[in-house]
Design an enzyme around this catalytic site. Structure first.
Site, PDB file in Angstrom:
ATOM      1  N   GLU A  47      38.800 116.389  40.494  1.00  0.00           N
ATOM      2  CA  GLU A  47      37.951 115.196  40.407  1.00  0.00           C
ATOM      3  C   GLU A  47      38.763 114.040  40.946  1.00  0.00           C
ATOM      4  OE1 GLU A  47      36.389 114.559  36.431  1.00  0.00           O
ATOM      5  OE2 GLU A  47      36.179 112.417  36.855  1.00  0.00           O
ATOM      6  N   ASP A  58      36.675 103.067  31.846  1.00  0.00           N
ATOM      7  CA  ASP A  58      38.024 103.609  31.796  1.00  0.00           C
ATOM      8  C   ASP A  58      38.957 102.785  30.932  1.00  0.00           C
ATOM      9  OD1 ASP A  58      38.127 106.019  33.491  1.00  0.00           O
ATOM     10  OD2 ASP A  58      37.325 104.650  34.997  1.00  0.00           O
TER      11      ASP A  58
END
Lengths: 257, 402
Positions: A47, A58
């Protein structure tokens, strides 16, 4: 050609290891060396993070890697340049993960076309909601045989999980806890949720992500799903690496052996 | 002081999908879906509940001090040869319009059963207004603020702390309002069940732009009544407001949106000049994209990275505008101007000397454009004086001798 993600899950149903790395990190031209090492030492899926100035979902470690990559000069155009002939040496499925704004600015169709051209298999766009995808963008992704991978969380209702399952291709990304990436949470607390997911018998494979950092957490997650995704722990490992190949080898063998 | 509920088939109000024209929506990660969905499905019914409206009105009246005066600025009017009225949001408790929204949202949070409040703040006005209502209701309060803004707005940081809030510095990115908003959203992702996010401006995912505009719509509700009393007509010729995210403008425009004879003027922060590389004039420098979960106009690079804006005013130092305003801009319903740092400073001094009112740096941007409007002596102009200048004294003192 069948999508490489589907090819993978056709032959491997257990302990599928997906590793996240940020493109252009730790150095601008580390993208391909990192990917090459990941494949060589046993990652089943890669990924690749497309860095963004404002990565809302995040935590600090991946945010910082994103900031560093942008400072290194990474951009979508640069990334596609780096990926031009990566399929000559990398066969594992590769997913691009990133936020919707850079994709929208690049042009959604142009982006999909470019992904197909270089050999990308799937896309994760955490801030592209299911409804918008369904109403507007689905035909474009499907035209280029790109699997859009959706997230589910412990707060996602069963009805919605079923809906996501029906729209998803490739696999479903089960966020292990309601959090940004890189938060430490006790895996035991999540067992009920994993168990519930398993009972749903979804048509898509399930990979568990967020909070997976070592052999123990990887195995615990894999017991409930087809495998798991490691991001923050890997970024930490390569952050100050003097030898990418050696670091990746040590990291992956720490998980799989 | 009714909250606007039934807005009919306005061209300028939010549609049932959360869009204003092609702007708006809720581009949220799945982790936020339950929270945002809960708000989307409940905000209108909560806002239209009579007991909610009673509580809201009582607090605005007895605690905030509404209605705020509509003041005829005689000497300013003489100078600009028009009839200029100031909507005195600066006289509200906590010193700005921000409290209208935080009162509304804290009452909403109570009805949703939330125990913990988070907020972002730029100049600190929204942070103070949030800390204030949290103290009032006995709720835990965490305010995210860019570390650069913490330095330049020290008095407001002290006020928030005295009111019992925890102020958390946002140290990522440009360390200003945009990054404080990112941190607040991340907090919400990590605390999905017990926490309500009191977003301070008419931006963010649907339903925030609409919800904040409705709470702020009390501004134009009052202007209509006050103007009718003073001039015999509810309608001015112009409504002038500064715009960062756009909450005071949204409130000042709200009841005039469909009265096309009323000219709406928005003033963005031009910084050191629109093309100087140090500006926050989003409509002139921006393109369509996604910021803070809303599809709207924002300042970004060719690669889709959000850029760091500049304004002398922390409250306008934001690289986007709310989706309602993006639509007002694109449809031509509102005229967008910009004022530079220097123009705003000059306007702040002018208002202080002509009217004895020291405006907030943000509001001074709106005042700065009086000189550029083609005004006639009979024109009625309402300027939304969104806040007072106490928090900006350091900035004003620094420029006093220039």
């Amino acid at each position: 050609m069948q999508n490489r993600i589907d090819q993978l899950f056709a032959v491997k149903r257990h302990n599928v290891l997906n590793i996240y790395c940020t493109a252009g990190f730790p150095e601008l031209n580390d993208t391909l060396p990192v990917m090459t090492a990941l494949q060589q030492y046993g990652a089943d899926l890669i990924e690749l993070g497309m860095p963004f100035s404002d990565p809302l979902a995040d935590g600090p470690v991946i945010q910082d890697s994103s900031t560093k990559a942008l400072q290194n000069g990474m951009s979508l155009h640069k990334l596609f340049e780096q990926l031009t002939s990566f399929r000559d040496r990398i066969q594992v499925p590769v997913i691009l993960m990133g936020y919707f704004n850079p994709v929208l600015t690049y042009g959604v169709e142009a982006f999909c076309a470019k992904c197909a051209e270089v050999g990308i298999d799937g896309i994760i766009v955490p801030d592209l909601p299911m409804a918008e995808y369904e109403n507007e963008y689905r035909p474009v992704f499907e035209k280029y045989n790109l699997h859009l991978i959706f997230l589910v969380t412990p707060e996602t209702s069963e009805e919605r999980i079923r809906k996501i399952d029906s729209l998803s291709k490739g696999f479903i990304y089960a966020v292990s806890s309601s959090s940004t990436t890189g938060k430490d949470k006790d895996m035991k607390d999540q067992q009920a949720y994993f168990e519930r997911l398993k009972q749903l018998q979804l048509k898509n494979p399930v990979l568990i992500g967020f909070g997976i950092k070592d052999k123990a957490t990887f195995e615990a997650a894999s017991a409930y799903a087809n495998g798991a995704i490691i991001g923050t722990a890997f970024i930490r490992a390569i952050e100050h690496s003097k030898n990418i190949d050696e670091t990746v080898k040590t990291f992956i063998s720490g998980i799989t052996q | 002081m009714d909250i606007a509920i039934n807005t009919g088939n306005s061209r300028y109000q939010v549609d049932k999908n959360g869009y204003y024209g092609r702007f708006g929506g809720a581009y949220i990660p799945e982790m936020l879906y339950p929270n945002v969905q809960e708000l989307q499905s409940q905000y209108l019914s909560i806002l239209s509940d009579p007991t909610f409206q009673q509580d809201f009105e009582a607090l605005l009246r007895d605690y905030v001090g509404r209605p705020s005066p509509l003041y005829f600025a005689k000497r300013l009017s003489e100078k600009y040869k028009a009839k200029i009225y100031l909507k005195r949001e600066d006289l509200n408790h906590t010193g700005a319009h921000k409290v209208n929204n935080t009162i509304g949202q804290i009452l909403l949070a109570q009805r949703l059963g939330k125990r913990r409040i988070i907020a972002e703040t730029g100049a600190g006005q929204h942070g103070v207004a949030t800390a204030t209502v949290c103290a009032l209701m006995g709720m835990e309060c965490v305010v995210y603020m860019g570390s650069i803004d913490i330095e330049r707005q020290a008095p407001n940081v002290a006020r928030m702390k005295m009111l019992g809030a925890t102020v958390v510095p946002a140290t990522s990115g440009s360390k200003t309002l945009k990054d404080a908003t990112n941190e607040a959203i991340r907090d919400w992702i990590n605390n999905p069940v017990n926490t309500h996010y009191i977003l301070g401006t008419a931006a963010g995912p649907h339903p925030y732009p609409d919800m904040v505009a409705r709470f702020q719509s009390v501004i134009s509700e009052e202007i209509k009544k006050q103007l009718l009393e003073k001039t015999g007509s509810e309608n001015p010729d112009y409504v002038l407001a500064c715009i960062g995210g756009g909450s005071n403008a949204a409130g000042a425009y709200f009841h005039y949106l469909d009265r096309e004879e009323v000219k709406l003027v928005a003033v963005e922060a031009g910084g050191k000049g629109v093309h100087s590389g140090f500006s926050a004039a989003t409509t002139q420098l921006g393109t369509i994209g996604i910021i803070h979960a809303s599809k709207t106009l924002l300042m970004q690079t060719n690669d889709g990275q959000i850029v760091e804006p500049h304004s002398i005013s922390a409250g306008l130092d934001y690289p986007g505008i709310g989706p309602m305003h993006a639509h007002l801009y694109e449809s031509g319903r509102a005229q967008f101007l910009s004022a530079t740092d220097d123009e705003a400073l000059a306007a702040a001094y002018e208002l202080s000397l002509l009217e004895g009112i020291i405006p907030a740096m943000e509001s001074a941007h709106a005042l700065a454009k009086l000189k550029d409007l083609p005004l006639n002596t009979d024109d009625v102009v309402v300027v939304c004086l969104s806040g007072r200048g106490d928090k900006d004294l350091d900035t004003y003192i620094r420029h006093m001798n220039k």
